[in-house]
Design an enzyme around this catalytic site. Structure first.
Site, PDB file in Angstrom:
ATOM      1  N   ASP A   1     -30.265 -19.837  16.374  1.00 30.21           N
ATOM      2  CA  ASP A   1     -29.313 -20.949  16.479  1.00 30.21           C
ATOM      3  C   ASP A   1     -28.831 -21.449  15.118  1.00 30.21           C
ATOM      4  O   ASP A   1     -28.485 -22.617  14.961  1.00 30.21           O
ATOM      5  CB  ASP A   1     -29.929 -22.151  17.255  1.00 30.21           C
ATOM      6  CG  ASP A   1     -30.496 -21.734  18.589  1.00 30.21           C
ATOM      7  OD1 ASP A   1     -29.830 -20.937  19.274  1.00 30.21           O
ATOM      8  OD2 ASP A   1     -31.601 -22.173  18.932  1.00 30.21           O
TER       9      ASP A   1
ATOM     10  N   LYS B   1     -24.873 -18.066  13.425  1.00 29.20           N
ATOM     11  CA  LYS B   1     -24.455 -16.696  13.063  1.00 29.20           C
ATOM     12  C   LYS B   1     -23.086 -16.348  13.644  1.00 29.20           C
ATOM     13  O   LYS B   1     -22.288 -15.680  13.018  1.00 29.20           O
ATOM     14  CB  LYS B   1     -25.479 -15.666  13.582  1.00 29.20           C
ATOM     15  CG  LYS B   1     -26.853 -15.823  12.978  1.00 29.20           C
ATOM     16  CD  LYS B   1     -27.851 -14.875  13.591  1.00 29.20           C
ATOM     17  CE  LYS B   1     -28.270 -15.228  14.992  1.00 29.20           C
ATOM     18  NZ  LYS B   1     -29.072 -16.447  15.138  1.00 29.20           N
TER      19      LYS B   1
ATOM     20  N   ALA C   1     -29.454 -15.015  23.752  1.00 29.24           N
ATOM     21  CA  ALA C   1     -28.675 -15.555  22.635  1.00 29.24           C
ATOM     22  C   ALA C   1     -27.482 -16.349  23.150  1.00 29.24           C
ATOM     23  O   ALA C   1     -27.006 -16.122  24.258  1.00 29.24           O
ATOM     24  CB  ALA C   1     -28.171 -14.410  21.765  1.00 29.24           C
ATOM     25  N   GLY C   2     -27.019 -17.248  22.334  1.00 28.21           N
ATOM     26  CA  GLY C   2     -25.803 -17.970  22.672  1.00 28.21           C
ATOM     27  C   GLY C   2     -25.078 -18.286  21.384  1.00 28.21           C
ATOM     28  O   GLY C   2     -25.640 -18.929  20.507  1.00 28.21           O
ATOM     29  N   HIS C   3     -23.886 -17.764  21.230  1.00 29.13           N
ATOM     30  CA  HIS C   3     -23.104 -18.036  20.029  1.00 29.13           C
ATOM     31  C   HIS C   3     -21.904 -18.896  20.403  1.00 29.13           C
ATOM     32  O   HIS C   3     -21.177 -18.549  21.325  1.00 29.13           O
ATOM     33  CB  HIS C   3     -22.604 -16.725  19.394  1.00 29.13           C
ATOM     34  CG  HIS C   3     -23.717 -15.893  18.828  1.00 29.13           C
ATOM     35  ND1 HIS C   3     -23.547 -14.582  18.477  1.00 29.13           N
ATOM     36  CD2 HIS C   3     -24.990 -16.192  18.545  1.00 29.13           C
ATOM     37  CE1 HIS C   3     -24.693 -14.113  18.011  1.00 29.13           C
ATOM     38  NE2 HIS C   3     -25.575 -15.070  18.045  1.00 29.13           N
TER      39      HIS C   3
ATOM     40  N   THR D   1     -36.330 -18.013  27.562  1.00 35.02           N
ATOM     41  CA  THR D   1     -35.054 -18.415  28.159  1.00 35.02           C
ATOM     42  C   THR D   1     -35.005 -17.992  29.632  1.00 35.02           C
ATOM     43  O   THR D   1     -34.024 -18.250  30.309  1.00 35.02           O
ATOM     44  CB  THR D   1     -33.877 -17.774  27.404  1.00 35.02           C
ATOM     45  OG1 THR D   1     -34.042 -16.353  27.461  1.00 35.02           O
ATOM     46  CG2 THR D   1     -33.838 -18.219  25.953  1.00 35.02           C
TER      47      THR D   1
ATOM     48  N   GLN E   1     -31.000 -14.282  17.627  1.00 35.13           N
ATOM     49  CA  GLN E   1     -32.253 -15.009  17.346  1.00 35.13           C
ATOM     50  C   GLN E   1     -32.493 -15.101  15.821  1.00 35.13           C
ATOM     51  O   GLN E   1     -31.527 -15.122  15.082  1.00 35.13           O
ATOM     52  CB  GLN E   1     -33.458 -14.375  18.061  1.00 35.13           C
ATOM     53  CG  GLN E   1     -33.421 -14.535  19.589  1.00 35.13           C
ATOM     54  CD  GLN E   1     -32.609 -13.460  20.272  1.00 35.13           C
ATOM     55  OE1 GLN E   1     -32.744 -12.288  19.975  1.00 35.13           O
ATOM     56  NE2 GLN E   1     -31.779 -13.845  21.215  1.00 35.13           N
TER      57      GLN E   1
ATOM     58  N   ARG F   1     -33.280 -29.071  21.252  1.00 34.81           N
ATOM     59  CA  ARG F   1     -34.007 -28.303  20.239  1.00 34.81           C
ATOM     60  C   ARG F   1     -34.944 -29.219  19.462  1.00 34.81           C
ATOM     61  O   ARG F   1     -34.607 -30.383  19.219  1.00 34.81           O
ATOM     62  CB  ARG F   1     -33.018 -27.638  19.274  1.00 34.81           C
ATOM     63  CG  ARG F   1     -32.140 -26.623  19.972  1.00 34.81           C
ATOM     64  CD  ARG F   1     -31.138 -25.985  19.014  1.00 34.81           C
ATOM     65  NE  ARG F   1     -30.275 -25.057  19.730  1.00 34.81           N
ATOM     66  CZ  ARG F   1     -28.969 -24.908  19.513  1.00 34.81           C
ATOM     67  NH1 ARG F   1     -28.366 -25.617  18.582  1.00 34.81           N
ATOM     68  NH2 ARG F   1     -28.271 -24.045  20.217  1.00 34.81           N
TER      69      ARG F   1
ATOM     70  N   LYS G   1     -24.072 -26.222   8.722  1.00 30.91           N
ATOM     71  CA  LYS G   1     -24.300 -27.612   9.171  1.00 30.91           C
ATOM     72  C   LYS G   1     -24.750 -28.553   8.038  1.00 30.91           C
ATOM     73  O   LYS G   1     -25.550 -29.469   8.273  1.00 30.91           O
ATOM     74  CB  LYS G   1     -25.320 -27.624  10.308  1.00 30.91           C
ATOM     75  CG  LYS G   1     -24.776 -26.964  11.588  1.00 30.91           C
ATOM     76  CD  LYS G   1     -25.705 -27.222  12.751  1.00 30.91           C
ATOM     77  CE  LYS G   1     -24.941 -27.311  14.049  1.00 30.91           C
ATOM     78  NZ  LYS G   1     -25.774 -27.650  15.196  1.00 30.91           N
TER      79      LYS G   1
HETATM   80  P1  IMP Z   1     -37.032 -14.902  25.257  1.00 32.94           P
HETATM   81  O1  IMP Z   1     -36.269 -14.243  24.176  1.00 32.94           O
HETATM   82  O2  IMP Z   1     -36.174 -15.436  26.376  1.00 32.94           O
HETATM   83  O3  IMP Z   1     -38.158 -14.046  25.779  1.00 32.94           O
HETATM   84  O4  IMP Z   1     -37.744 -16.210  24.645  1.00 32.94           O
HETATM   85  C1  IMP Z   1     -38.775 -16.125  23.668  1.00 32.94           C
HETATM   86  C2  IMP Z   1     -38.656 -17.234  22.638  1.00 32.94           C
HETATM   87  O5  IMP Z   1     -37.503 -17.023  21.864  1.00 32.94           O
HETATM   88  C3  IMP Z   1     -38.513 -18.640  23.228  1.00 32.94           C
HETATM   89  O6  IMP Z   1     -39.136 -19.553  22.354  1.00 32.94           O
HETATM   90  C4  IMP Z   1     -37.010 -18.874  23.207  1.00 32.94           C
HETATM   91  O7  IMP Z   1     -36.680 -20.246  23.171  1.00 32.94           O
HETATM   92  C5  IMP Z   1     -36.647 -18.171  21.917  1.00 32.94           C
HETATM   93  N1  IMP Z   1     -35.251 -17.699  21.879  1.00 32.94           N
HETATM   94  C6  IMP Z   1     -34.762 -16.600  22.464  1.00 32.94           C
HETATM   95  N2  IMP Z   1     -33.450 -16.460  22.172  1.00 32.94           N
HETATM   96  C7  IMP Z   1     -33.129 -17.469  21.361  1.00 32.94           C
HETATM   97  C8  IMP Z   1     -31.928 -17.835  20.676  1.00 32.94           C
HETATM   98  O8  IMP Z   1     -30.892 -17.181  20.745  1.00 32.94           O
HETATM   99  N3  IMP Z   1     -32.001 -18.948  19.903  1.00 32.94           N
HETATM  100  C9  IMP Z   1     -33.140 -19.674  19.767  1.00 32.94           C
HETATM  101  N4  IMP Z   1     -34.278 -19.368  20.377  1.00 32.94           N
HETATM  102  C10 IMP Z   1     -34.282 -18.272  21.163  1.00 32.94           C
END
Ligand code: IMP
Length: 435
Positions: A13, A16, A39-41, A128, A223, A304, A330
């Site tokens: 986050d 990127k 992910a979320g952009h 997630t 990530q 967050r 930021k």
């Molecule tokens: P997963 O990737 O859904 O298995 O989650 C594993 C860990 O990575 C958790 O703590 C999520 O909150 C974190 N996480 C996964 N993708 C992101 C992202 O794009 N941004 C921030 N945290 C992430």
């Protein structure tokens, strides 16, 4: 600099998407190399907000080659919805390519992710719940279903049956769930494959050609370093490798293809989900950062966790990913906070002190940032377009970070829109004519 890798230097986050979007104009191709729709952009362009989960951030340039690499895990339902949503908003997706070797997130991966977290109870990772971990587990166990399998009914059905078999025990509470019916699943996935077919390709040659022609290729990470399954705060990590070295594996190029590696960091620090966070703020300043920075997850909407900038973790990221430049995003969120704290080492139990990132999880869980205080600034900095236009204290903050990490600050984000950015000399070489 034909091969540029962009990675998160913290816990994800970091912004990127915006950086990739800005650089993509000059690139021949943008390639995502790991992660999935965890992910979320977010990209704000001309006042319009775009949220991407799987599609690479360069897609807003008409016809731009944007690759979902073999290292990504693809939920085809989410991807088709994302593609259709973008198409409805007039975005040209003709340049989108999906690696035929990327692995697919299946309905049982989602169920297993939910069930796994529920079973952990208080010890949950805070995933997630998008099925990321179970999908990468199947890939490693050689039980994965790949994008290319969507184009062959017989193979698809056989592979789904083989993948479900060893999971019967863990999936028994869902035995009547229609999503797990072999026939329905096969039909649904074939239909999704049909919708994605025109984008499916053998993708590494796209990178090879562009690199051979000395054209810029941007490798887009998801990530961040501290969520890396090998180098992050295991087990509170994601199931892939967000570090820069993974760009090679996840896109199909060798290490010699990479010329520059830029790490993205916020001017402070955030984390979603559970796990150690040595500079976390539980009081007013943390809440202020959350509100001022809009620190709520793009993918899950979760608030967050917020804290001070952590130079111990960033020094580690510089080494693990071989960062050659730092993008600080930021910076504007820090306006009005005076003084500012920056962690330069960690303190641990019994007077222990750590200059480097502790590898041992019990130590890391108890580590707390030790800070230097830097003077803040109160002026609105969102209009600055060069470092010289920033207040002295903001420049001093950036210089301190750069000196401590021994790499240059190449770009600075000072607001959410794409115009709110400061390009350094190094970044200017890539500057889009229109920026
Ligand atoms: P997963 O990737 O859904 O298995 O989650 C594993 C860990 O990575 C958790 O703590 C999520 O909150 C974190 N996480 C996964 N993708 C992101 C992202 O794009 N941004 C921030 N945290 C992430």
């Amino acid at each position: 600099m034909p091969g540029l890798v962009i990675v998160g230097a913290q816990w994800g986050d970091e912004g990127k998407g915006k950086v990739v979007d800005l650089i993509a104009e000059q690139a021949d191709a943008v390639i995502r190399f790991q992660g999935g729709n965890n992910a979320g952009h977010t990209i704000v362009r001309d006042g319009e907000t775009f949220k991407f989960h799987l599609v690479p951030s360069g897609i807003l340039y008409p016809g731009k080659t944007c690759v979902i690499g073999n290292g990504v895990v693809v939920d085809p339902r989410v991807l088709t919805e994302e593609i259709e949503g973008l198409r409805r908003r007039g975005v040209d997706l003709s340049g989108l390519r999906i690696s035929a070797n990327a692995h697919l997130i299946m309905p049982y991966h989602l169920l297993l992710d939910h069930a796994g977290e529920a079973k952990l109870g208080k010890r949950e990772i805070g995933t997630t719940k998008r099925g990321i971990g179970p999908c990468y587990a199947d890939k490693a166990a050689r039980l994965g279903i790949r994008v290319q399998d969507l184009l062959d009914e017989k193979i698809l059905k056989q592979k789904i049956a083989a993948a479900i078999e060893p999971k019967r025990q863990s999936l028994r509470e869902f035995v009547k769930d229609p999503r797990l019916d072999l026939h329905t699943m096969t039909e649904d996935y074939l239909a999704l494959g049909h919708r994605l077919e025109r984008h499916i390709a053998d993708t590494p040659p796209i990178a090879w050609k562009a690199l051979d022609d000395d054209r810029l290729v941007v490798f887009e990470g998801a990530q961040g370093t501290l969520l890396d399954i090998d180098h992050g705060t295991y087990p509170f990590v994601t199931s892939s490798n967000p570090v820069a070295g993974s760009a090679c594996v996840g896109a199909g190029v060798g290490p010699t293809a990479i010329d520059e590696v830029w790490g993205i960091t916020k001017a402070y620090c955030t984390r979603v989900g559970a796990g150690p966070f040595p500079t976390e703020l539980h009081e007013e300043t943390g809440e202020h950062l959350r509100q001022a920075g809009g620190e709520f997850g793009t993918t899950t909407g979760r608030p967050r966790r917020c804290g001070w900038l952590d130079l111990v973790a960033l020094r580690y990221a510089v080494k693990v990913s071989g960062l050659t430049g730092l993008v600080v995003t930021k910076l504007d969120v820090l306006t009005g906070i005076d003084p500012l704290c920056v962690a330069v080492r960690y303190g641990g139990p019994e007077g222990a002190s750590f200059d480097t990132f502790p590898y041992h999880q019990s130590v890391l869980h108890r580590a707390r940032g030790e800070y230097v205080e830097l003077p803040g600034w109160h002026e609105d900095i969102t209009g600055a377009r060069s470092l010289e236009e920033l207040p002295d204290n903001a420049r001093a903050y950036l210089s301190f970070v750069s000196e401590q990490l021994a790499i240059p600050v190449v770009m600075v984000g000072n607001g959410p829109s794409r115009e709110e950015i400061i390009w350094s000399e190094a970044a200017l070489a890539l500057r889009p004519a229109a920026a």
